[in-house]
Design an enzyme around this catalytic site. Structure first.
Site, PDB file in Angstrom:
ATOM      1  N   SER A 213       0.730  -1.337   0.521  1.00 29.28           N
ATOM      2  CA  SER A 213      -0.150  -0.195   0.145  1.00 29.28           C
ATOM      3  C   SER A 213       0.535   1.469  -0.287  1.00 29.28           C
ATOM      4  CB  SER A 213      -0.781   0.112   1.373  1.00 29.28           C
ATOM      5  OG  SER A 213      -1.725   1.510   1.044  1.00 29.28           O
TER       6      SER A 213
ATOM      7  N   ASP B  54      -2.733   6.009  -2.958  1.00 28.68           N
ATOM      8  CA  ASP B  54      -1.503   5.919  -2.088  1.00 28.68           C
ATOM      9  C   ASP B  54      -0.841   4.582  -3.387  1.00 28.68           C
ATOM     10  OD1 ASP B  54      -3.857   4.018  -1.836  1.00 28.68           O
ATOM     11  OD2 ASP B  54      -3.625   3.490  -0.056  1.00 28.68           O
TER      12      ASP B  54
ATOM     13  N   ASP C 284      -5.829   2.160  -2.699  1.00 30.54           N
ATOM     14  CA  ASP C 284      -6.854   1.808  -1.813  1.00 30.54           C
ATOM     15  C   ASP C 284      -7.319   3.857  -1.379  1.00 30.54           C
ATOM     16  OD1 ASP C 284      -5.227   2.000   0.446  1.00 30.54           O
ATOM     17  OD2 ASP C 284      -5.383  -0.143   0.278  1.00 30.54           O
TER      18      ASP C 284
ATOM     19  N   GLU D 204     -11.847   6.079   7.156  1.00 29.28           N
ATOM     20  CA  GLU D 204     -10.305   6.947   8.583  1.00 29.28           C
ATOM     21  C   GLU D 204     -10.068   8.297   7.536  1.00 29.28           C
ATOM     22  OE1 GLU D 204      -8.483   3.210   9.978  1.00 29.28           O
ATOM     23  OE2 GLU D 204      -8.427   2.718   8.251  1.00 29.28           O
ATOM     24  N   ALA D 205      -9.296   8.901   8.634  1.00 32.08           N
ATOM     25  CA  ALA D 205      -9.490  10.254   8.629  1.00 32.08           C
ATOM     26  C   ALA D 205      -8.372   9.818   7.229  1.00 32.08           C
ATOM     27  CB  ALA D 205      -8.397  10.837   9.401  1.00 32.08           C
ATOM     28  N   ASN D 206      -7.286   8.593   7.223  1.00 33.95           N
ATOM     29  CA  ASN D 206      -6.403   8.916   5.963  1.00 33.95           C
ATOM     30  C   ASN D 206      -6.460   8.319   4.361  1.00 33.95           C
ATOM     31  OD1 ASN D 206      -6.904   6.306   5.297  1.00 33.95           O
ATOM     32  ND2 ASN D 206      -5.544   5.116   7.043  1.00 33.95           N
TER      33      ASN D 206
ATOM     34  N   ARG E 162      -3.224   5.315  21.573  1.00 39.31           N
ATOM     35  CA  ARG E 162      -3.258   3.876  21.473  1.00 39.31           C
ATOM     36  C   ARG E 162      -2.266   3.210  21.303  1.00 39.31           C
ATOM     37  NH1 ARG E 162      -3.499   3.149  16.318  1.00 39.31           N
ATOM     38  NH2 ARG E 162      -4.474   1.229  16.501  1.00 39.31           N
ATOM     39  N   PRO E 163      -2.200   2.080  21.685  1.00 39.60           N
ATOM     40  CA  PRO E 163      -0.959   1.283  20.849  1.00 39.60           C
ATOM     41  C   PRO E 163      -0.262   1.026  19.598  1.00 39.60           C
ATOM     42  CG  PRO E 163      -2.254  -0.124  21.809  1.00 39.60           C
ATOM     43  CD  PRO E 163      -2.755   1.145  21.847  1.00 39.60           C
TER      44      PRO E 163
END
Length: 547
Positions: free
Chosen positions: A66, A281, A285, A376-378, A501-502
């Site tokens: 990706s 990208d 996608d 998602e924000a991406n 978050r991890p």
């Protein structure tokens, strides 16, 4: 075991690196391409077993990394409806990938076959493809050995975008049924989406050309083919960063992730005020839009903006159709900008739910909705029409020409959306169609709401496993009392929000913060990152205090 008699012979050609462990996550396996040969071989074995577990339905395998650098690669499995692999199988994938010897590999495969009660008499069917990465051909050869070892009926789709492969899988498994999705060919893909787009925009004003940064990836040749099939003044494109041959160019200084992360245009691209731009990208996608205003200031329209645009148009069509039983909802992650959430809830008045980070989690939540939009924000996302929504549309009886038009547009929009997975080309056409139907420029779209200033930081830690979250990853439950510190810091700034978050791939945690002003946002982000570093085993350089 007879069914695995050929595995050891093939496996000897693709030995596992002794010093590397592999883990199957949301994006499948993904790491440096030169280390993945044994893993991709074993994914071929798993794809065959997955198909047998589904009574011979077609399973997909995509070799891609990706938006990652060109030196990386990856591989993931695609389930029968074009969706991500069922989560319960991720553990199987990790165990099989990490088997140290051929005997251990066969034993791991036998465990999967027994646990899933897999019938060895079923002929497995698998389709596969790859992106343009230099390591792709070698990894494809390893995959083909894995498929051959279990007598798989396998078909290669060559070099295509990830969403195209997801589309092919869904088409193959729904052919001849009431849920038939389309023709499982490149020509079928382009014809379906170009045709639906033209139905939506017919009679509208022709848009200005769209400049597409294709990240020097597979999206470049494919989007050119799409435009050629459309052959319409409604889809005029100019492709930038379309070099898929020169080594080192993939995702380098370009692409959706670069634009989103750096909040700037791709390197070497000068934005002309009034012109329209988007970036894919590397495997097409993800998509983000952007433009420059009259002062040459850069403006980003990311996944949150795309989600609200699509949700707005769907809501408008549902209202105009006058059909009882249709309801649009939106799924977001904790990374969604707070003002986008407020806009969806307060202005659009649509139900909104939060999901854990990762497309598979958003997709699952959207499946629970009547018509679910998730991004998602991406820039990775899509929309789903539930079987109930489809049945409601089929039964609808329009009473006026306006209702008939709205219902027709809902059908066209459903045809235009790739419901199997986020798809930069399909999403691009959806955005272009909505803008054309509304007569909006990118700047007018951008006026819907203004993002709160936000900051994303990474803190290297000794052990990310000690970080546990709840509330769709927005609240820490471990380490003890760290969430209390975060809450206290958030309370100090107007419109403050922050979470920890991890990482899913490295011993690090992500710190996200937003606030009413840039200064408050940065102060909050660095204060939270510093608290994490001090109280949870930070390594390396402590995040600098913001002054």
């Amino acid at each position: 075991m007879a069914r695995f008699a050929s595995v050891a012979e093939y496996s000897a050609k693709h030995p596992k690196p002794a010093d590397i462990s592999f883990a199957y996550g949301t994006a499948g396996f993904r790491t440096v391409g030169s280390t993945l040969e044994s893993t991709v071989f074993r994914v071929g074995l798993l794809a065959a077993l997955r198909s047998q577990s589904k009574q011979g339905r077609v399973i997909g395998v995509m070799i891609t990394a990706s938006h990652n650098p060109e030196c990386d690669n990856g591989v993931k499995l695609v389930d029968p409806m074009g969706e991500m692999l069922q989560q319960s199988w991720e553990g199987y994938c990790t165990r099989v990938a990490n088997a140290a010897t051929s005997d251990e590999l066969v034993a791991a495969l036998a465990e999967v076959a027994e646990a899933e009660a897999i019938d060895a008499a079923v002929t497995p069917r698998v389709v596969y493809a790859r992106d343009t990465r230099p390591s792709g051909p070698l990894l494809q050869a390893a995959l083909e050995d894995g498929l051959a070892a279990l007598g798989t009926d396998a078909v290669s789709f060559g070099v295509v975008t990830t969403p195209q492969l997801h589309y092919y899988v869904r088409c193959l498994n729904t052919a001849g049924t009431a849920a038939a999705y389309g023709e499982p060919t490149a020509e079928g893909y382009f014809a379906k989406y170009a045709g639906a787009y033209l139905r939506l925009v017919e009679g509208k004003q022709h848009p200005s050309p769209l400049h597409i940064d294709a990240a020097n990836g597979v999206g470049a040749p494919e989007v050119r083919k799409l435009a050629a099939v459309a052959a319409s003044p409604y889809l005029q494109i100019e492709v930038h960063n379309g070099d898929t041959e020169t080594p080192g160019k993939l995702n380098s200084g370009c692409g959706a992730d670069y634009v989103k992360s750096n909040q700037r245009a791709p390197a070497g691209m000068v934005l002309a005020p009034g012109s329209r731009y988007c970036s894919f990208d590397g495997d097409a996608d993800r998509i983000v839009y952007y433009y420059a205003d009259e002062h040459s200031t850069f403006h980003l329209l990311d996944g949150d903006k795309i989600s609200t645009l699509i949700a707005t148009y769907l809501r408008d069509l549902v209202v105009a159709a006058g059909v009882e039983g249709l309801q649009v909802g939106v799924v977001q992650t904790a990374y969604a900008n707070g003002n986008s959430t407020s806009y969806i809830k307060d202005t659009l008045r649509l139900p909104t739910v939060f999901a854990k980070t990762g497309v598979k989690h958003l997709h699952h939540e959207a499946e629970q909705m009547n018509i679910g939009v998730y991004f998602e924000a991406n820039g990775h996302g899509t929309a789903l029409f539930s079987p109930a929504a489809v049945a409601t549309l089929r039964a609808a009886t329009p009473q006026t020409p306006a209702q008939q038009d709205a219902i027709g547009r809902l059908w066209a929009l459903r045809d235009l959306i790739n419901e199997s997975v986020g798809d930069a080309m399909s999403d691009m056409l959806v955005v272009e169609a909505v803008l054309a139907c509304k007569g909006w420029t990118l700047a007018q779209w951008d006026e819907a709401y203004t993002d709160l200033p936000s900051r994303l930081l990474k803190v290297i830690v000794q052990d990310r496993a000690i970080f546990k979250t709840t509330n769709a990853e927005q609240t820490l439950t471990s380490p003890p009392h760290l969430q209390d510190t975060v809450d206290a810091l958030v309370a100090r700034v107007p419109r403050g929000r922050a979470f920890v978050r991890p990482s899913g791939t490295e011993d690090a945690v992500r710190v996200y913060a937003e606030a009413a002003t840039r200064a408050d946002c940065d102060q909050l982000a660095y204060a939270v990152a510093g608290a994490v570093f001090d109280r949870a085993g930070g390594r390396g350089e402590r995040p600098a205090e913001f002054l």
